[in-house]
Write a protein that holds these residues in place. Structure first.
Motif, PDB file in Angstrom:
ATOM      1  N   SER A   1       0.788  -1.236   0.000  1.00 42.19           N
ATOM      2  CA  SER A   1       0.000   0.000   0.000  1.00 42.19           C
ATOM      3  C   SER A   1       0.816   1.280   0.000  1.00 42.19           C
ATOM      4  O   SER A   1       0.442   2.260  -0.648  1.00 42.19           O
ATOM      5  CB  SER A   1      -0.979   0.000   1.177  1.00 42.19           C
TER       6      SER A   1
ATOM      7  N   ILE B   1     -16.469  -5.498   1.681  1.00 40.90           N
ATOM      8  CA  ILE B   1     -16.090  -4.309   2.440  1.00 40.90           C
ATOM      9  C   ILE B   1     -16.815  -4.243   3.787  1.00 40.90           C
ATOM     10  O   ILE B   1     -16.202  -4.085   4.841  1.00 40.90           O
ATOM     11  CB  ILE B   1     -16.385  -3.033   1.631  1.00 40.90           C
TER      12      ILE B   1
ATOM     13  N   MET C   1     -15.275  -7.090  -3.370  1.00 35.36           N
ATOM     14  CA  MET C   1     -14.623  -7.313  -2.077  1.00 35.36           C
ATOM     15  C   MET C   1     -15.675  -7.147  -0.978  1.00 35.36           C
ATOM     16  O   MET C   1     -16.605  -6.365  -1.108  1.00 35.36           O
ATOM     17  CB  MET C   1     -13.467  -6.330  -1.871  1.00 35.36           C
TER      18      MET C   1
ATOM     19  N   LEU D   1      -7.263  -3.029   5.066  1.00 38.00           N
ATOM     20  CA  LEU D   1      -7.672  -1.717   4.564  1.00 38.00           C
ATOM     21  C   LEU D   1      -7.153  -0.583   5.443  1.00 38.00           C
ATOM     22  O   LEU D   1      -7.008   0.550   4.982  1.00 38.00           O
ATOM     23  CB  LEU D   1      -9.190  -1.644   4.454  1.00 38.00           C
TER      24      LEU D   1
ATOM     25  N   LEU E   1     -16.599   0.728  -5.395  1.00 37.14           N
ATOM     26  CA  LEU E   1     -16.838  -0.329  -4.421  1.00 37.14           C
ATOM     27  C   LEU E   1     -17.665  -1.485  -4.952  1.00 37.14           C
ATOM     28  O   LEU E   1     -17.879  -2.455  -4.242  1.00 37.14           O
ATOM     29  CB  LEU E   1     -17.533   0.241  -3.178  1.00 37.14           C
TER      30      LEU E   1
ATOM     31  N   SER F   1      -6.108  -0.746  -8.918  1.00 34.99           N
ATOM     32  CA  SER F   1      -7.188  -1.727  -8.802  1.00 34.99           C
ATOM     33  C   SER F   1      -6.769  -2.870  -7.888  1.00 34.99           C
ATOM     34  O   SER F   1      -5.758  -3.536  -8.131  1.00 34.99           O
ATOM     35  CB  SER F   1      -7.590  -2.292 -10.161  1.00 34.99           C
ATOM     36  N   LEU F   2      -7.568  -3.074  -6.845  1.00 33.38           N
ATOM     37  CA  LEU F   2      -7.426  -4.226  -5.959  1.00 33.38           C
ATOM     38  C   LEU F   2      -8.697  -5.064  -5.980  1.00 33.38           C
ATOM     39  O   LEU F   2      -8.918  -5.902  -5.104  1.00 33.38           O
ATOM     40  CB  LEU F   2      -7.137  -3.754  -4.534  1.00 33.38           C
ATOM     41  N   SER F   3      -9.531  -4.845  -6.985  1.00 27.62           N
ATOM     42  CA  SER F   3     -10.824  -5.529  -7.084  1.00 27.62           C
ATOM     43  C   SER F   3     -10.653  -7.043  -7.080  1.00 27.62           C
ATOM     44  O   SER F   3      -9.695  -7.582  -7.638  1.00 27.62           O
ATOM     45  CB  SER F   3     -11.544  -5.107  -8.368  1.00 27.62           C
TER      46      SER F   3
ATOM     47  N   TYR G   1     -10.052   1.159  -7.083  1.00 27.03           N
ATOM     48  CA  TYR G   1     -11.047   0.143  -7.425  1.00 27.03           C
ATOM     49  C   TYR G   1     -11.000  -0.983  -6.388  1.00 27.03           C
ATOM     50  O   TYR G   1      -9.994  -1.686  -6.255  1.00 27.03           O
ATOM     51  CB  TYR G   1     -10.772  -0.417  -8.815  1.00 27.03           C
ATOM     52  N   LEU G   2     -12.107  -1.154  -5.661  1.00 26.60           N
ATOM     53  CA  LEU G   2     -12.212  -2.177  -4.622  1.00 26.60           C
ATOM     54  C   LEU G   2     -13.480  -3.004  -4.790  1.00 26.60           C
ATOM     55  O   LEU G   2     -14.062  -3.472  -3.815  1.00 26.60           O
ATOM     56  CB  LEU G   2     -12.205  -1.520  -3.237  1.00 26.60           C
TER      57      LEU G   2
END
Length: 394
Positions: free
Chosen positions: A258, A305, A303, A281, A328, A269-271, A299-300
């Motif tokens: 990170s 969340i 996931m 996070l 998200l 992008s971490l999708s 970009y998540l």
């Protein structure tokens, strides 16, 4: 079939009937346009009766073709002779800037690599679905090391090259490093053992703008991810796009990545990395709060969340002056964020506890999720985002 080379085709070009070396009028028209210097070309679909060597000859002579897309070549004995003739002639071309190959096969790939040694003007090379072998990667690395090709864009998608293939390719990347702007290694079945030599090779890629490593397995690649983060920071990189979608990254991996990713990328992008929890996070959130953060799009999607993750991300937006879009979800995808999670976003977008707190709220981000509608996002948040979009100076 006798072996034919460029000289054979050159000697017979004046007398050849295009209808006799093609399987259709459409293909004959393509050759005719190539011969006459017309750059308004369409697909040449191989059929029985087509002579691939003649196609390569006319492409080799063309001074107008900029992009060549190749999809599947027949690799029986006769087909291999025609593949050799096709690429031997194509190697004479001096106008093609980009070549894209899909399901080319081992023999065709080898023939193309021979041709690359003469295509000094080539800027973009794309391979997909070819199951490129380690030897193929090594051969391409050797071509790149020769200094003939100074590629600006390389795309290797779904080729299953593995750790060994990436390591073999790395030596060539070092040689073209200063010219390389885009590197795509999507879905190539490599992990930490491939990522480490790749990052070492990237040390010379000082002009890199886009790096796509999506759909590989980095679940056990904390060392490689930390190495990549260190590379981003030590070389003061400024990537436009870094793609780690669906790589199995977990909390430990995100902690390693990170710092460098948030500070030296515009789009990240971490999708699809659904092993990341609120704990991971938190590290990303800390990087978002840094004055060195450069992320504009995060970009998540895909996931889990949930509320605790939403609260962590909202804290990251406090004081952030650059992030504009936080994705998200994908279309038709549910988000497990309740009123409590959205309240955290609401507070950071418009903190009404005091006039000064309102002034210091986040006035930069203007997009959350895919659609800012009432069904997805609470009405007050949609309003704040719209105000940020219309009045970014505030």
């Amino acid at each position: 079939m006798e072996r034919r080379d460029f000289n054979y085709y050159e000697a017979n070009a004046a007398d050849i009937s295009l209808e006799k070396i093609t399987s259709s009028e459409k293909n004959a028209k393509v050759l005719r346009r190539l011969r006459d210097g017309d750059d308004n070309l369409t697909c040449f679909i191989l059929g029985k009766g087509d002579d691939l060597g003649w196609l390569g000859y006319f492409i080799g002579r063309s001074v107008k073709i900029q992009q060549l897309d190749i999809w599947r070549l027949l690799e029986d004995d006769e087909g291999r002779q025609q593949i050799d003739a096709f690429f031997d002639c194509l190697a004479r071309n001096q106008s093609i800037r980009g070549i894209s190959c899909t399901e080319l096969g081992d023999y065709g790939s080898t023939a193309l690599l021979r041709a690359l040694g003469n295509l000094s003007q080539l800027e973009e090379l794309s391979y997909s679905g070819t199951n490129f072998t380690r030897n193929g990667c090594s051969a391409l690395g050797t071509v790149l090391e020769s200094g003939v090709c100074k590629l600006k864009k390389i795309y290797f998608y779904r080729n299953n090259i593995g750790d060994d293939g990436v390591a073999s390719l790395a030596s060539g990347l070092r040689s073209i490093g200063p010219s390389l702007k885009t590197l795509g290694l999507h879905d190539n079945s490599f992990g930490n053992e491939g990522l480490l030599p790749l990052v070492a090779a990237l040390e010379s890629c000082t002009s890199l703008e886009e790096l796509d490593l999506s759909y590989n397995d980095f679940s056990l690649a904390t060392a490689g991810l930390r190495s990549l983060s260190d590379w981003l920071q030590s070389n003061q990189m400024d990537l436009k796009w870094l793609n780690f979608a669906c790589c199995g990254i977990n909390d430990e991996g995100l902690q390693a990545l990170s710092g460098g990713a948030a500070k030296h990328c515009k789009d990240l992008s971490l999708s699809g990395n659904d092993s990341i929890t609120a704990l991971g996070l938190r590290h990303l959130s800390t990087s978002l709060q840094s004055v060195s953060c450069h992320l504009e799009n995060l970009y998540l999607s895909s996931m889990d969340i949930q509320d605790d993750g939403a609260e962590v991300l909202a804290r990251g937006l406090s004081g952030n002056k650059v992030l504009q879009c936080l994705h998200l979800r994908e279309d038709e995808e549910d988000i497990a964020i309740t009123r409590a999670g959205w309240a955290a976003f609401s507070a950071v977008l418009c903190d009404t506890s005091s006039v000064n707190s309102t002034y210091l709220s986040n006035h930069t981000i203007h997009h959350i999720c895919i659609e800012d509608d009432e069904e997805t996002i609470p009405r007050d948040i949609s309003l704040y985002l719209q105000l940020n979009k219309e009045h970014p100076q505030y």
